[in-house]
Design a protein around this motif. Structure first.
Motif, mmCIF file in Angstrom:
data_model
loop_
_atom_site.group_PDB
_atom_site.id
_atom_site.type_symbol
_atom_site.label_atom_id
_atom_site.label_comp_id
_atom_site.label_asym_id
_atom_site.label_seq_id
_atom_site.Cartn_x
_atom_site.Cartn_y
_atom_site.Cartn_z
ATOM 1 N N VAL A 1 -9.992 45.875 83.492
ATOM 2 C CA VAL A 1 -8.776 45.947 82.683
ATOM 3 C C VAL A 1 -8.205 47.356 82.698
ATOM 4 N N GLU A 2 -6.919 47.438 82.957
ATOM 5 C CA GLU A 2 -6.209 48.711 82.913
ATOM 6 C C GLU A 2 -4.944 48.538 82.069
ATOM 7 N N VAL A 3 -4.503 49.639 81.478
ATOM 8 C CA VAL A 3 -3.301 49.602 80.642
ATOM 9 C C VAL A 3 -2.303 50.609 81.195
ATOM 10 N N PRO A 4 -1.417 50.164 82.074
ATOM 11 C CA PRO A 4 -0.437 51.091 82.648
ATOM 12 C C PRO A 4 0.604 51.506 81.608
ATOM 13 N N GLU A 5 1.291 52.609 81.881
ATOM 14 C CA GLU A 5 2.369 53.036 80.993
ATOM 15 C C GLU A 5 3.438 51.941 80.966
ATOM 16 N N GLN A 6 3.872 51.595 79.776
ATOM 17 C CA GLN A 6 4.760 50.443 79.645
ATOM 18 C C GLN A 6 5.652 50.595 78.427
ATOM 19 N N THR A 7 6.677 49.744 78.374
ATOM 20 C CA THR A 7 7.555 49.699 77.205
ATOM 21 C C THR A 7 7.631 48.257 76.722
ATOM 22 N N CYS A 8 8.780 47.858 76.212
ATOM 23 C CA CYS A 8 9.008 46.510 75.692
ATOM 24 C C CYS A 8 9.192 45.519 76.846
ATOM 25 N N CYS A 9 8.990 44.227 76.563
ATOM 26 C CA CYS A 9 9.276 43.197 77.567
ATOM 27 C C CYS A 9 10.776 42.930 77.682
#
Length: 271
Positions: free
Chosen positions: A51-59
């Motif tokens: 599991v990784e959590v890339p940089e992200q914003t809203c859907c």
């Protein structure tokens, strides 16, 4: 599960032995209830994923529901880029997963290349419970929970993604837990994202009926798979003075119930 014709029926032909999963945390989880994100990571890793959590914003769903297609497209492009290269994208939210799976294509219908990229992301995107049960066929997390719970079927997960049996299969494996179905468990809680803001009186009327059904079930805990719905129902239950604890199902499955329930008063000496 048999193919249902819902967006989540499509899946890659071969699954890696240790799938590399990009976790789509969601805005509400990130800002309001990070414990759900940590629970999702624990469940996915226990099921054998990297599991990784890339940089992200809203859907992009709030902008989309408000009719702002230009902003939604810009947000969707960032999401597509952020999650390229993962075997799967998983979100602990039916509404966010449903936004990507059911609506990204139409945002780029005028651009074949972008539409292809949107479709490719959509085909790899799943809601958490759907992914654990239907893709990984994993439902034994060794969880324990002492008490009766009732479950709310959130609109997006149920109607866009066909999520109904999956949470119940997972809860059936939790030692000590008894599921008590409330009346009208498939009826909307009244949140609907921007709907609750635009139509507050209607939203309140809907959630009032929902909390009455929750209370009538006799269960001490309310579970669901979407934080927006949970916050809406927990807030109403709290204002009504009803002693029902509210949690995301992932927290129970992961055995992470030390965190105070949603909308619970902070412990004495804090806040």
């Amino acid at each position: 599960m048999a193919e249902t014709g819902t967006p989540n029926a499509a899946r890659p032909a071969e699954r890696p032995s240790r799938p590399r999963v990009g976790l789509f945390v969601t805005c509400l989880v990130d800002l309001m209830r990070p414990s759900i994100g940590f629970a999702a990571v624990k469940l996915l890793e226990q099921a054998g994923c990297i599991v990784e959590v890339p940089e992200q914003t809203c859907c992009g769903q709030p902008a989309y529901n408000s009719g702002d297609r230009e902003t939604t497209r810009a947000i969707a492009l960032r999401t597509i880029a952020a999650f390229e290269g993962y075997d799967y994208v998983v979100a602990p939210s039916g509404s966010c997963a449903g936004m990507i799976r059911a609506h990204y294509h139409e945002l780029f219908a005028d651009d074949p290349n972008l539409a292809r990229r949107a479709d490719e992301l959509s085909s790899r995107t799943y809601e958490l419970l759907n992914f654990l049960v239907d893709v990984l066929n994993f439902d034994d997390f060794g969880a324990e929970f002492d008490g009766e719970v009732t479950y709310h079927d959130s609109c997006s997960g149920l109607r866009e993604l066909g999520i109904k049996a999956q949470p119940r299969r997972l809860l059936a494996g939790v030692k000590g837990l008894k599921l008590v179905e409330m009346a009208e468990n498939e009826v909307c809680c009244g949140f609907g994202g921007t709907f609750a803001v635009k139509y507050g009186e209607i939203s309140n009327s809907i959630v009032e009926k929902k909390t009455a059904n929750v209370s009538a079930s006799g269960a001490g805990t309310l579970l669901a798979g979407d934080l927006g719905c949970l916050m809406n129902m927990a807030g109403k239950l709290s204002r009504e003075g009803k002693p029902v604890q509210v949690r995301h199902i992932a927290e129970v499955l992961a055995g992470m119930t030390d965190t105070p329930p949603i909308a619970a008063a902070p412990p004495k000496g804090r806040g």
